[in-house]
Design a protein around this motif. Structure first.
Motif, mmCIF file in Angstrom:
data_model
loop_
_atom_site.group_PDB
_atom_site.id
_atom_site.type_symbol
_atom_site.label_atom_id
_atom_site.label_comp_id
_atom_site.label_asym_id
_atom_site.label_seq_id
_atom_site.Cartn_x
_atom_site.Cartn_y
_atom_site.Cartn_z
ATOM 1 N N PRO A 1 0.825 -1.212 0.000
ATOM 2 C CA PRO A 1 0.000 0.000 0.000
ATOM 3 C C PRO A 1 0.858 1.262 0.000
ATOM 4 O O PRO A 1 1.945 1.284 0.569
ATOM 5 N N GLN A 2 0.363 2.298 -0.635
ATOM 6 C CA GLN A 2 1.082 3.570 -0.697
ATOM 7 C C GLN A 2 0.898 4.381 0.577
ATOM 8 O O GLN A 2 1.721 5.211 0.903
ATOM 9 N N GLN A 3 -0.210 4.145 1.279
ATOM 10 C CA GLN A 3 -0.424 4.808 2.565
ATOM 11 C C GLN A 3 -1.278 3.891 3.432
ATOM 12 O O GLN A 3 -1.935 2.997 2.954
ATOM 13 N N CYS A 4 -1.233 4.157 4.727
ATOM 14 C CA CYS A 4 -1.960 3.342 5.688
ATOM 15 C C CYS A 4 -3.468 3.556 5.507
ATOM 16 O O CYS A 4 -3.929 4.694 5.446
ATOM 17 N N HIS A 5 -4.218 2.471 5.422
ATOM 18 C CA HIS A 5 -5.672 2.606 5.245
ATOM 19 C C HIS A 5 -6.364 3.102 6.513
ATOM 20 O O HIS A 5 -7.507 3.511 6.480
ATOM 21 N N ASN A 6 -5.670 3.068 7.646
ATOM 22 C CA ASN A 6 -6.237 3.567 8.901
ATOM 23 C C ASN A 6 -5.999 5.061 9.099
ATOM 24 O O ASN A 6 -6.550 5.665 10.001
#
Length: 51
Positions: free
Chosen positions: A43-48
């Motif tokens: 992932p490119q950024q945290c989904h949280n």
């Protein structure tokens, strides 16, 4: 000594493998350890993360 490594996708697969191992009179030990691997692109950024 021969070592065989197997990757399983579901807990039920592990259960079947253990049941088969228990019926094999030539099998002396059945050590196992969980290994978690990510599948797919990183992932490119945290989904949280908000925003």
């Amino acid at each position: 000594m021969v070592a065989v490594e197997r990757a399983l996708d579901h807990p039920a697969d592990l259960r079947r493998l253990i049941e088969r191992a228990r019926t094999d009179p030539h099998l002396v030990a059945f050590p196992h350890r969980p290994v978690h691997e990510l599948v797919g692109d990183e992932p490119q950024q945290c989904h949280n993360r908000q925003g």
